[in-house]
Design an enzyme around this catalytic site. Structure first.
Site, PDB file in Angstrom:
ATOM      1  CG  ASP A 187     -31.431 -29.371 -16.474  1.00 26.35           C
ATOM      2  OD1 ASP A 187     -30.303 -29.596 -15.739  1.00 26.35           O
ATOM      3  OD2 ASP A 187     -31.462 -28.658 -17.520  1.00 26.35           O
ATOM      4  CD  GLU A 200     -35.146 -30.086 -19.128  1.00 21.41           C
ATOM      5  OE1 GLU A 200     -34.699 -31.173 -19.915  1.00 21.41           O
ATOM      6  OE2 GLU A 200     -34.522 -29.094 -18.893  1.00 21.41           O
ATOM      7  CB  THR A 235     -37.337 -25.563 -19.717  1.00 29.26           C
ATOM      8  OG1 THR A 235     -36.186 -25.684 -19.066  1.00 29.26           O
ATOM      9  CG2 THR A 235     -38.371 -24.997 -18.603  1.00 29.26           C
ATOM     10  CG  HIS A 293     -37.534 -22.766 -21.898  1.00 28.86           C
ATOM     11  ND1 HIS A 293     -37.635 -22.145 -20.555  1.00 28.86           N
ATOM     12  CD2 HIS A 293     -36.306 -23.085 -22.153  1.00 28.86           C
ATOM     13  CE1 HIS A 293     -36.073 -22.175 -19.934  1.00 28.86           C
ATOM     14  NE2 HIS A 293     -35.342 -22.751 -21.123  1.00 28.86           N
TER      15      HIS A 293
HETATM   16 MN    MN Z   1     -32.655 -28.070 -19.100  1.00 28.29          MN
END
Ligand code: MN
Length: 411
Positions: free
Chosen positions: A231, A199, A347, A131
């Site tokens: 998130d 997440e 993430t 990520h």
């Molecule tokens: Mn985040």
């Protein structure tokens, strides 16, 4: 180990799981667990002596959060979980007609699950190498995607706890300031780039005094369990505001968690080694053994019209920095953590393009739209869309999972 309650092979809630959650019926709140499609009221279990011999304060299962229960410590919470597994087994204490007819067992579809924690503080890490690399490539330098600190410490920021809501709570598209491409003055309005971030978050189950870091080899004692965590992010707002202090209004308008906390004990069968860490980490971050968890993760988009598509399949095992390292780093300066605090992973992206954990990466900044079955396209999340995250693995004796972490987007 088999329950007298029916459990299909696809259910996240085999007897191997026994997660903890909280439901309400009017003014009545109760700590609960779930087997198959049945929610079990632990307050009633307590009243009918299921937990005989376990030291439990009266009323502990009728609090409006799980914090007081979690604060009893793992010796107690683990004993409660084991006792439930026995009692809910075929021939176990609760396998008697007298109990089955009571309010003890509620159909899951009828149980109103609420946010199970009083979350004092919430931290979001940035611990997936894939990520961080993707984001670095898109917004900075493709040749030097990772910033110099990234391989030496688990990067994170302090988030906002007040806007964390339980699965099923709608998310209103936020407004904010952006600097559109080519513009010279900022624009105010609704975000045009609403995104999810796939997440997982761990729940703090033990406190350290201010000034006393948590040594990395003790970190697991401080983790009660895990939840799925979305998130929510507004990328256009984020892009304009994040320099130099990091995310602010692009993130603090909403985060969604699963209603169920799966304990670290339940996840034992899924322990795996994490990716090799090079360069070698500093001694306070050094820990051997299997510290990652093999948990399959997916994200599905369900449109207003009923069209649905799984847009991402990832795995929690991909994390570069593990939870022990995150917690050791978080507290190495003496920062104290409290019962119910939430620490999100960041993430979770894998190496393949279908394993990226955000629309930003899946559609590569809007350049590769996703086709929905109804013919519409997505580069970010539209009004009316529902984003559904799932996480699970199979023990061979039944599945352990988190249920859904889902939220519908309102204009
Ligand atoms: Mn985040």
């Amino acid at each position: 180990m088999k329950s007298f309650i029916p459990v299909t092979p696809e259910s996240d809630f085999s007897l191997m799981n026994i997660p903890f959650g909280l439901f309400r019926a009017g003014d009545y709140y109760a700590v609960c667990t779930r087997v198959g499609d049945t929610v079990i009221d632990l307050s009633i279990c307590h009243n009918i002596d299921v937990f005989n011999g376990i030291e439990l304060p009266s009323g502990i299962f009728n609090e409006k959060t799980l914090n007081p229960f979690i604060s009893l410590g793992k010796a107690v919470t683990s004993a409660v979980r084991s006792r439930l597994q026995e009692a809910l087994s075929v021939g176990g204490y609760l396998d008697a007609d007298i109990f089955k007819s009571s309010a003890l067992m509620i159909p899951a579809a009828e149980a109103e699950m609420v946010l199970p924690l009083n979350i004092g503080d919430y931290t979001d890490f940035y611990s997936s190498r894939e990520h961080a690399t993707n984001v670095g490539k898109m917004f900075r330098d493709p040749a030097n995607a990772l910033l110099p600190n990234w391989l030496h410490l688990p990067v994170g920021y302090h988030g906002r706890a007040s806007s964390i809501t339980v699965s099923g709570t709608p998310v209103v598209r936020p407004s904010g300031q952006t600097m559109p491409e080519g513009a010279t003055t900022p624009h105010f309005g609704k975000t045009k780039q609403l995104d999810f971030e796939l997440e997982m978050a761990f729940v703090i189950g033990k406190e350290n005094p201010l000034g006393r870091p948590i040594p990395i080899e003790e970190a697991e004692d401080y983790i009660f369990g895990l939840m799925l965590f979305n998130d929510w992010s507004a990328r256009d707002i984020q892009k304009w505001e994040y320099v130099p202090l990091g995310p602010f209004l692009a993130k603090n308008f909403a985060s969604t968690v699963s209603p169920w906390i799966v304990t670290l004990e339940a996840l034992e069968p899924f322990r795996v080694k994490g990716p090799e860490q090079k360069p070698e980490v500093l001694p306070y971050l050094n820990i051997d053994g299997k510290r990652n968890y093999d948990i399959h993760l997916s994200v599905e988009i369900l449109s207003n019209s009923g069209s649905k598509k799984t847009v991402c399949r990832s795995n929690f095992r991909y994390m570069y920095w593990n939870m022990c390292q995150q917690l050791a780093h978080h507290t190495v300066n003496g920062c104290n953590v409290r019962i119910g605090d939430l620490m999100a992973s960041g993430t979770i992206s894998g190496e393949t393009e279908d394993s990226f954990g955000s629309m930003l990466e899946l559609c590569w900044k809007g350049t590769k739209p996703i086709q929905m079955p109804d013919g519409t396209q997505r580069t970010f999340i539209e009004d009316g869309d529902t984003v559904i995250m799932r996480g699970w693995n199979d023990t061979g004796y039944g599945r352990i999972g988190f249920g859904e972490c889902s939220a519908n987007v309102l204009p």
